[in-house]
Design a protein around this motif. Structure first.
Motif, PDB file in Angstrom:
ATOM      1  N   VAL A  32      -4.146  12.860   0.492  1.00 10.59           N
ATOM      2  CA  VAL A  32      -3.932  12.549   1.910  1.00 10.59           C
ATOM      3  C   VAL A  32      -5.133  13.034   2.712  1.00 10.59           C
ATOM      4  O   VAL A  32      -5.608  12.332   3.624  1.00 10.59           O
ATOM      5  CB  VAL A  32      -2.624  13.192   2.421  1.00 10.59           C
ATOM      6  N   HIS A  33      -5.634  14.217   2.377  1.00 15.18           N
ATOM      7  CA  HIS A  33      -6.797  14.767   3.084  1.00 15.18           C
ATOM      8  C   HIS A  33      -7.995  13.826   2.972  1.00 15.18           C
ATOM      9  O   HIS A  33      -8.659  13.530   3.971  1.00 15.18           O
ATOM     10  CB  HIS A  33      -7.138  16.152   2.524  1.00 15.18           C
ATOM     11  N   ALA A  34      -8.281  13.342   1.772  1.00 15.38           N
ATOM     12  CA  ALA A  34      -9.415  12.437   1.577  1.00 15.38           C
ATOM     13  C   ALA A  34      -9.205  11.136   2.348  1.00 15.38           C
ATOM     14  O   ALA A  34     -10.150  10.599   2.937  1.00 15.38           O
ATOM     15  CB  ALA A  34      -9.608  12.149   0.088  1.00 15.38           C
ATOM     16  N   GLN A  43      -3.864  13.111  10.398  1.00 15.43           N
ATOM     17  CA  GLN A  43      -3.196  13.270   9.097  1.00 15.43           C
ATOM     18  C   GLN A  43      -1.717  12.895   9.162  1.00 15.43           C
ATOM     19  O   GLN A  43      -1.232  12.203   8.266  1.00 15.43           O
ATOM     20  CB  GLN A  43      -3.401  14.697   8.573  1.00 15.43           C
ATOM     21  N   PRO A  44      -0.984  13.295  10.222  1.00 10.74           N
ATOM     22  CA  PRO A  44       0.418  12.857  10.289  1.00 10.74           C
ATOM     23  C   PRO A  44       0.565  11.332  10.331  1.00 10.74           C
ATOM     24  O   PRO A  44       1.489  10.774   9.737  1.00 10.74           O
ATOM     25  CB  PRO A  44       0.949  13.504  11.572  1.00 10.74           C
ATOM     26  N   MET A  45      -0.366  10.651  11.007  1.00  9.30           N
ATOM     27  CA  MET A  45      -0.311   9.182  11.048  1.00  9.30           C
ATOM     28  C   MET A  45      -0.628   8.589   9.676  1.00  9.30           C
ATOM     29  O   MET A  45       0.013   7.614   9.256  1.00  9.30           O
ATOM     30  CB  MET A  45      -1.274   8.626  12.099  1.00  9.30           C
ATOM     31  N   VAL A  46      -1.594   9.157   8.977  1.00 13.79           N
ATOM     32  CA  VAL A  46      -1.900   8.683   7.627  1.00 13.79           C
ATOM     33  C   VAL A  46      -0.669   8.851   6.744  1.00 13.79           C
ATOM     34  O   VAL A  46      -0.303   7.944   5.985  1.00 13.79           O
ATOM     35  CB  VAL A  46      -3.126   9.418   7.031  1.00 13.79           C
ATOM     36  N   SER A  47      -0.001   9.981   6.862  1.00  8.34           N
ATOM     37  CA  SER A  47       1.210  10.224   6.080  1.00  8.34           C
ATOM     38  C   SER A  47       2.297   9.210   6.404  1.00  8.34           C
ATOM     39  O   SER A  47       2.996   8.722   5.500  1.00  8.34           O
ATOM     40  CB  SER A  47       1.733  11.638   6.314  1.00  8.34           C
ATOM     41  N   LYS A  48       2.446   8.871   7.675  1.00 10.18           N
ATOM     42  CA  LYS A  48       3.439   7.849   8.059  1.00 10.18           C
ATOM     43  C   LYS A  48       3.068   6.488   7.472  1.00 10.18           C
ATOM     44  O   LYS A  48       3.932   5.764   6.976  1.00 10.18           O
ATOM     45  CB  LYS A  48       3.561   7.763   9.584  1.00 10.18           C
ATOM     46  N   GLY A  65       0.449  20.731  -6.985  1.00  7.77           N
ATOM     47  CA  GLY A  65       0.392  21.925  -6.150  1.00  7.77           C
ATOM     48  C   GLY A  65       0.769  21.581  -4.727  1.00  7.77           C
ATOM     49  O   GLY A  65       1.805  21.004  -4.467  1.00  7.77           O
ATOM     50  N   ARG A  66      -0.141  21.901  -3.815  1.00  2.98           N
ATOM     51  CA  ARG A  66       0.124  21.659  -2.396  1.00  2.98           C
ATOM     52  C   ARG A  66      -0.332  20.281  -1.937  1.00  2.98           C
ATOM     53  O   ARG A  66      -0.073  19.899  -0.803  1.00  2.98           O
ATOM     54  CB  ARG A  66      -0.574  22.731  -1.564  1.00  2.98           C
ATOM     55  N   GLU A  67      -1.025  19.563  -2.802  1.00  2.00           N
ATOM     56  CA  GLU A  67      -1.562  18.264  -2.401  1.00  2.00           C
ATOM     57  C   GLU A  67      -0.770  17.114  -3.008  1.00  2.00           C
ATOM     58  O   GLU A  67      -0.244  17.225  -4.112  1.00  2.00           O
ATOM     59  CB  GLU A  67      -3.022  18.136  -2.819  1.00  2.00           C
ATOM     60  N   THR A  68      -0.730  16.036  -2.254  1.00  2.00           N
ATOM     61  CA  THR A  68      -0.126  14.810  -2.740  1.00  2.00           C
ATOM     62  C   THR A  68      -1.246  13.804  -2.963  1.00  2.00           C
ATOM     63  O   THR A  68      -2.096  13.603  -2.098  1.00  2.00           O
ATOM     64  CB  THR A  68       0.897  14.246  -1.733  1.00  2.00           C
ATOM     65  N   HIS A  69      -1.243  13.214  -4.127  1.00  2.00           N
ATOM     66  CA  HIS A  69      -2.244  12.210  -4.502  1.00  2.00           C
ATOM     67  C   HIS A  69      -1.574  10.840  -4.482  1.00  2.00           C
ATOM     68  O   HIS A  69      -0.450  10.687  -4.948  1.00  2.00           O
ATOM     69  CB  HIS A  69      -2.784  12.493  -5.905  1.00  2.00           C
ATOM     70  N   TYR A  70      -2.300   9.867  -3.966  1.00  2.00           N
ATOM     71  CA  TYR A  70      -1.781   8.498  -3.885  1.00  2.00           C
ATOM     72  C   TYR A  70      -2.693   7.557  -4.655  1.00  2.00           C
ATOM     73  O   TYR A  70      -3.909   7.729  -4.681  1.00  2.00           O
ATOM     74  CB  TYR A  70      -1.710   8.033  -2.419  1.00  2.00           C
ATOM     75  N   ARG A  71      -2.069   6.553  -5.256  1.00  2.00           N
ATOM     76  CA  ARG A  71      -2.843   5.496  -5.904  1.00  2.00           C
ATOM     77  C   ARG A  71      -2.193   4.159  -5.580  1.00  2.00           C
ATOM     78  O   ARG A  71      -0.977   4.071  -5.375  1.00  2.00           O
ATOM     79  CB  ARG A  71      -2.961   5.717  -7.404  1.00  2.00           C
ATOM     80  N   ALA A  72      -3.017   3.134  -5.523  1.00  2.00           N
ATOM     81  CA  ALA A  72      -2.540   1.790  -5.201  1.00  2.00           C
ATOM     82  C   ALA A  72      -1.762   1.211  -6.372  1.00  2.00           C
ATOM     83  O   ALA A  72      -2.019   1.536  -7.531  1.00  2.00           O
ATOM     84  CB  ALA A  72      -3.720   0.880  -4.852  1.00  2.00           C
ATOM     85  N   GLN A  73      -0.827   0.359  -6.046  1.00  2.00           N
ATOM     86  CA  GLN A  73      -0.046  -0.384  -7.027  1.00  2.00           C
ATOM     87  C   GLN A  73      -0.276  -1.875  -6.752  1.00  2.00           C
ATOM     88  O   GLN A  73       0.604  -2.559  -6.234  1.00  2.00           O
ATOM     89  CB  GLN A  73       1.444  -0.060  -6.881  1.00  2.00           C
ATOM     90  N   PRO A  74      -1.471  -2.399  -7.065  1.00  2.00           N
ATOM     91  CA  PRO A  74      -1.777  -3.785  -6.708  1.00  2.00           C
ATOM     92  C   PRO A  74      -0.855  -4.817  -7.342  1.00  2.00           C
ATOM     93  O   PRO A  74      -0.671  -5.905  -6.799  1.00  2.00           O
ATOM     94  CB  PRO A  74      -3.228  -3.977  -7.159  1.00  2.00           C
ATOM     95  N   GLN A  75      -0.223  -4.484  -8.474  1.00  2.00           N
ATOM     96  CA  GLN A  75       0.700  -5.426  -9.092  1.00  2.00           C
ATOM     97  C   GLN A  75       1.907  -5.707  -8.186  1.00  2.00           C
ATOM     98  O   GLN A  75       2.564  -6.739  -8.337  1.00  2.00           O
ATOM     99  CB  GLN A  75       1.155  -4.936 -10.474  1.00  2.00           C
ATOM    100  N   SER A  76       2.140  -4.836  -7.225  1.00  2.00           N
ATOM    101  CA  SER A  76       3.241  -5.045  -6.278  1.00  2.00           C
ATOM    102  C   SER A  76       2.963  -6.190  -5.309  1.00  2.00           C
ATOM    103  O   SER A  76       3.853  -6.596  -4.558  1.00  2.00           O
ATOM    104  CB  SER A  76       3.526  -3.765  -5.504  1.00  2.00           C
ATOM    105  N   LEU A  77       1.738  -6.690  -5.307  1.00  2.00           N
ATOM    106  CA  LEU A  77       1.402  -7.845  -4.459  1.00  2.00           C
ATOM    107  C   LEU A  77       1.871  -9.164  -5.072  1.00  2.00           C
ATOM    108  O   LEU A  77       1.747 -10.211  -4.445  1.00  2.00           O
ATOM    109  CB  LEU A  77      -0.109  -7.903  -4.217  1.00  2.00           C
TER     110      LEU A  77
END
Length: 107
Positions: A32-34, A43-48, A65-77
């Motif tokens: 989320v930070h990146a 950051q709160p808007m990015v999280s939303k 840990g304290r960070e949440t990592h996100y990755r795209a799921q392009p197959q969902s398109l």
């Protein structure tokens, strides 16, 4: 099927969400930070935005840990691609009919 496509359209209707999704697609897993660094919103808007993308199944998250990592799921398109193919076939058929009509009208 329609509800899934509706959720995808709604999720991708916002330019910030599209930019986040595209960035994750290009760059792979990010925190989320990146994502916040270049999002142009807080950051709160990015999280939303990520929550909306997650509900539409366009991103997947994992905690480390304290960070949440996100990755795209392009197959969902896939439902959007199906929708576009359906309308592509519709318009190809309409143009073929128009072409045939114009040929019959030629002197």
């Amino acid at each position: 099927m329609r509800a899934v496509a509706d959720n995808l359209f709604k999720a991708l209707a916002d330019p910030t969400r599209r930019a986040i999704f595209e960035r994750l697609t290009r760059e792979g897993e990010l925190t989320v930070h990146a994502l916040t660094e270049r999002a142009g919103v807080s950051q709160p808007m990015v999280s939303k935005h990520l929550t909306v993308l997650k509900r539409a199944r366009l991103v997947h998250d994992r905690r480390d840990g304290r960070e949440t990592h996100y990755r795209a799921q392009p197959q969902s398109l896939a439902p959007l691609a199906d929708w576009m193919n359906q309308y592509g076939a519709f318009w190809r058929d309409r143009f073929d009919q128009l072409e045939n009509l114009l040929k019959r009208m030629e002197p």
